[in-house]
Motif scaffolding. Sequence first.
Motif, short mmCIF file in Angstrom:
data_model
loop_
_atom_site.label_atom_id
_atom_site.label_comp_id
_atom_site.label_asym_id
_atom_site.label_seq_id
_atom_site.Cartn_x
_atom_site.Cartn_y
_atom_site.Cartn_z
N GLN A 79 0.73 -1.24 0.03
CA GLN A 79 0.03 -0.17 0.10
C GLN A 79 0.75 1.28 -0.01
O GLN A 79 0.41 2.22 -0.18
CB GLN A 79 -0.94 0.11 1.23
CG GLN A 79 -1.69 -1.37 1.13
CD GLN A 79 -3.14 -0.99 1.82
OE1 GLN A 79 -4.00 0.02 1.36
NE2 GLN A 79 -3.42 -1.32 3.11
N SER A 353 -6.46 0.60 0.33
CA SER A 353 -6.43 1.05 -0.89
C SER A 353 -7.73 0.20 -1.39
O SER A 353 -8.25 0.69 -2.70
CB SER A 353 -5.10 0.66 -1.81
OG SER A 353 -4.13 1.12 -1.14
N LEU B 317 -0.79 -4.25 -10.14
CA LEU B 317 -1.18 -3.15 -9.04
C LEU B 317 0.28 -2.54 -8.80
O LEU B 317 1.46 -2.77 -9.17
CB LEU B 317 -1.65 -3.63 -7.91
CG LEU B 317 -3.15 -4.17 -7.74
CD1 LEU B 317 -3.80 -4.48 -6.49
CD2 LEU B 317 -3.85 -2.99 -8.56
N SER B 353 -6.80 5.07 -9.91
CA SER B 353 -8.07 4.09 -9.41
C SER B 353 -7.31 3.34 -8.55
O SER B 353 -8.18 2.74 -7.71
CB SER B 353 -8.84 3.31 -10.60
OG SER B 353 -9.45 4.17 -11.54
N TYR B 354 -6.29 3.07 -8.57
CA TYR B 354 -5.56 2.26 -7.54
C TYR B 354 -4.95 3.17 -6.43
O TYR B 354 -4.13 4.06 -6.61
CB TYR B 354 -4.33 1.58 -8.12
CG TYR B 354 -4.63 0.64 -9.34
CD1 TYR B 354 -5.84 -0.26 -9.24
CD2 TYR B 354 -4.03 0.80 -10.40
CE1 TYR B 354 -6.35 -1.10 -10.38
CE2 TYR B 354 -4.44 -0.38 -11.49
CZ TYR B 354 -5.49 -0.92 -11.54
OH TYR B 354 -5.91 -2.09 -12.46
N ALA B 355 -5.43 3.12 -5.18
CA ALA B 355 -4.87 4.26 -4.33
C ALA B 355 -3.68 4.04 -3.86
O ALA B 355 -2.93 5.05 -3.36
CB ALA B 355 -5.97 4.02 -2.89
N GLN B 356 -3.10 2.90 -3.98
CA GLN B 356 -1.65 2.61 -3.71
C GLN B 356 -0.74 3.49 -4.50
O GLN B 356 0.29 3.83 -4.11
CB GLN B 356 -1.22 1.08 -4.14
CG GLN B 356 -1.98 -0.05 -3.23
CD GLN B 356 -3.18 -0.57 -4.09
OE1 GLN B 356 -3.75 0.24 -4.93
NE2 GLN B 356 -3.68 -1.68 -3.91
N ALA C 355 -12.73 2.43 -8.77
CA ALA C 355 -12.90 3.92 -8.97
C ALA C 355 -13.03 4.23 -10.65
O ALA C 355 -13.65 5.24 -10.87
CB ALA C 355 -11.67 4.95 -8.42
N GLN C 356 -12.61 3.11 -11.20
CA GLN C 356 -12.73 3.03 -12.74
C GLN C 356 -13.94 3.40 -12.79
O GLN C 356 -14.70 3.87 -13.89
CB GLN C 356 -12.12 2.11 -13.45
CG GLN C 356 -10.67 1.65 -13.17
CD GLN C 356 -10.61 0.73 -12.03
OE1 GLN C 356 -11.43 0.65 -11.11
NE2 GLN C 356 -9.22 0.22 -12.11
#
Lengths: 371, 371, 371
Positions: A79, A353, B317, B353-356, C355-356
């Motif tokens: 993360q 995430s 990811l 879109s991937y918070a990481q 989120a996409q």
Amino acid sequence: MDNRRDFMKKSAMVVAGALALPHIEGFAAEQKFRNLNLTPGFVPKKNASLQSKLIVPQKAGLPITGTFLDEISHDIPHQNWGEAEWDLDFQYMKSVGIDTVIMIRSGYKKFITYPSKYLLGKGCYMPSVDLLDMYLRLADKYGMKFYFGLYDTGHYWETGDMTYEIEDNKYVIDEVWQNYGAKHQSFQGWYISGEISRATKGAIGAFHAMGKQCKDVSNGLPTFISPWIDGKKAVAASGANLTKENAVSVQQHEKEWDEIFAGISDVVDACAFQDGQIDYNELDAFFTVNKKLADKYHMQCWTNAESFDRDMPIRFLPIKFDKLRLKLEAAKRCGYDKAITFEFSHFMSPQSSYAQAGNLYNRYKEYFNIK
Amino acid sequence: MDNRRDFMKKSAMVVAGALALPHIEGFAAEQKFRNLNLTPGFVPKKNASLQSKLIVPQKAGLPITGTFLDEISHDIPHQNWGEAEWDLDFQYMKSVGIDTVIMIRSGYKKFITYPSKYLLGKGCYMPSVDLLDMYLRLADKYGMKFYFGLYDTGHYWETGDMTYEIEDNKYVIDEVWQNYGAKHQSFQGWYISGEISRATKGAIGAFHAMGKQCKDVSNGLPTFISPWIDGKKAVAASGANLTKENAVSVQQHEKEWDEIFAGISDVVDACAFQDGQIDYNELDAFFTVNKKLADKYHMQCWTNAESFDRDMPIRFLPIKFDKLRLKLEAAKRCGYDKAITFEFSHFMSPQSSYAQAGNLYNRYKEYFNIK
Amino acid sequence: MDNRRDFMKKSAMVVAGALALPHIEGFAAEQKFRNLNLTPGFVPKKNASLQSKLIVPQKAGLPITGTFLDEISHDIPHQNWGEAEWDLDFQYMKSVGIDTVIMIRSGYKKFITYPSKYLLGKGCYMPSVDLLDMYLRLADKYGMKFYFGLYDTGHYWETGDMTYEIEDNKYVIDEVWQNYGAKHQSFQGWYISGEISRATKGAIGAFHAMGKQCKDVSNGLPTFISPWIDGKKAVAASGANLTKENAVSVQQHEKEWDEIFAGISDVVDACAFQDGQIDYNELDAFFTVNKKLADKYHMQCWTNAESFDRDMPIRFLPIKFDKLRLKLEAAKRCGYDKAITFEFSHFMSPQSSYAQAGNLYNRYKEYFNIK
């Protein structure tokens, strides 16, 4: 209601009268399917006060009071949190009653959590942050118990042979106790991190040697293990299958773990079997045996309640709440001593995430009536 | 501290005195495991001012100054951004020092980035937005260099044969230079998009033909390629394996790429090997050879620093920051000229879109001391 | 512009003059690659008013007016929403013109959506929330039509045999109509949930039996099915392949479904083929046949427009907007009656964990000119 019932009656008459063309008439009221039917001025708005209506008893499961910290990850993407995020996460843990954090391993192959003189000398990579120091400071700050997970060479994952693990951990245990353990009130135990199952060669000897050293060096601090049950879902994370044919039977599981517990129980205080490799309707059968064996050998019986979902093609995202609930309820029914989870920060945290994790946190709080 | 040591002493005595039942006593202080121990009124709160304590030198890696734009994706799910999101992303790139954007390919099979008269005539699908136009406008606006990635028929991914690529790109290069390249100050080079490795048939001839045409039509604008090293992690993204057995040796890699560079270096200005197919402890060996070969053929030596993680079952990811750091440090040690990444928008952007990715952005800024 | 052209001219001269070292000079202006070139005080800021410039006609696709509700999921990880999130999602659906919600199945193996006396008696797990009740209340509240998806034993996924499905659904249909259907205005139809294709044994008999019972008990409420086309992308979600060799031909598809429709059309009102197993250039060929068959048997022809992407190694994340657009445009061209999607809440909702999905929602609204 009337309009609908009129439509229905018409539809029913057609059905009763003749089988020809019932559907076109059945859909008569919907002939405008092809047009968008928008409501002008309608703006979605969340009503956060809406409560889910639970139809099961609350708090019937064993609450989770411990979590792994998966910073050196085997198969869960990282993360990239800094200290601000970790500090907040310890707070989130505390807010749901977690009092125990377990660093899952202090290193995996060449990636390590702290600047170990020994492991750096063996070619491991220097970490940019001393995670062990950070976790201990945070555990001190928030009054949590910290368990240290031993170094994992990676060998036994590939070879099924645990004996390699002893040598490196001889040095690791000593340097960690000296440099960190003796200095932090929160350093309260050891996690012998080898994730074994029944067929792991040399596991008894390795677990005994490492458990003994942990206890010897630290005045007998508690130790625990978290093996997996060789059930139908015990498959490789990167493979194509979700289940396998040759799962272990409850009887065979009991026989083999009786032997393992007999060989390690003098230096291992608790066993937290992973709960995700068996099916939900097998929980009670396996948990009953696990508790019986733990009692026989005077060990504590914990459950490692996996908060990720093993049944999905994406490996792994947060588990559906009801699946977690079923597992925690079985643990309580079977008299387990403690529930820990793998793991809070990816799969249950509001700042994960994976947004599903924050929702799981809310469902969990709802069920355990945590305000 | 005292309480804990008392508990420890007790525990130690039990351990010393007898092996029987040490654990139950060892856990005596924790007998309330089964109850939640909540702190009333405790509300988690982020302290954003907390800084991670770095224990490695800052800025020891080569900074990333370029990124691919992966709008026609091969294997990365689409983010569905509109122009507002792309405009913001160019700003995020600029804010960390990225001055070069590379459209990874102008089309892949039937999906294309701009309304190419030629490719539409061959059956490609009309895109809803002219991405090429949008990227060039944004690159003009933010003072960035834009590299155009050639069309990818998809053939060589399946057949291993590059020769199909030449024909379509004859038309693509001409129409793109005429309709876009000559009109935008930001159009500064070409990316010959074929992702080859040593065994790709016809690669030298195809790269030479396409590189020459790019240069001929554009008054010699720079060109580059970004091949992969046939290392242990060079496996199919949709397959079940993370590594393979028959990885190339450094010596074989040097021999084969010496031959390839000899055949293309008059029309290819830089080579940015992908850095993710080899292991972290192999970086220096391969990078040293890459730099030596680039020097020999008077090419620039770039690194394509992959910001996604190849070691995880979810493909793909964002990468763990320390892995990216190790790769950038190796590139700097080996005297590389430039680091680009695949790619910023999915794997390093705060709006990914991937918070990481947003967390990786923060870790990256921390390390490079970017305020 | 001048500076750049000067640089280009220089570069071109070098290229023209000699092949030696063109690149080093070509990159002369970029000799500071290795340094970060930051703009002091530059702070990224989103300009939300920026509109994407569409180069295709708006509204040329069939709008989506229905969605599945995937609460008992087969292969999509759970979002752990509570009632507040579901209430908001029905609002988001309504705001883009969705008037129909279809609970994809009332149960799958041992997990069920409502406290079914019958299924609990067979060993199913008690759900923590009565989802059926919740969905019906929300559909009543927001004026939407609710379709009830039958129970799925899981047998036919493994055995290819549908006959097991009839027995359990005999009880399910009765208890659901009595306890829920007759009480809610929004209960407007039935979804016969078996996801079959041509080779599913016993499908005609099973679909007929279940469809007939649904109609008999509910005064002829409409029923529909959503089978898959046995196309090139009809592969297992957890397997390693994205495509297969032995896809069905259009002719064979027509022949086999003619037979199936003949056997079920008196009790099945609409067929919504899943649109994701065929390639984009096959849409018109298959859709034309589907519409022809539906017309022949006086059924409605719906499309199940999949809003997730089948072409990516992660299975599954939201689809790229242009792919969805191509499918909806083909459905409109072929005169389809209605478009539903699998499914809004994971793949198109602004509050989706992916989120996409929120971005897809924005692109969708842009294209259909929904303010």
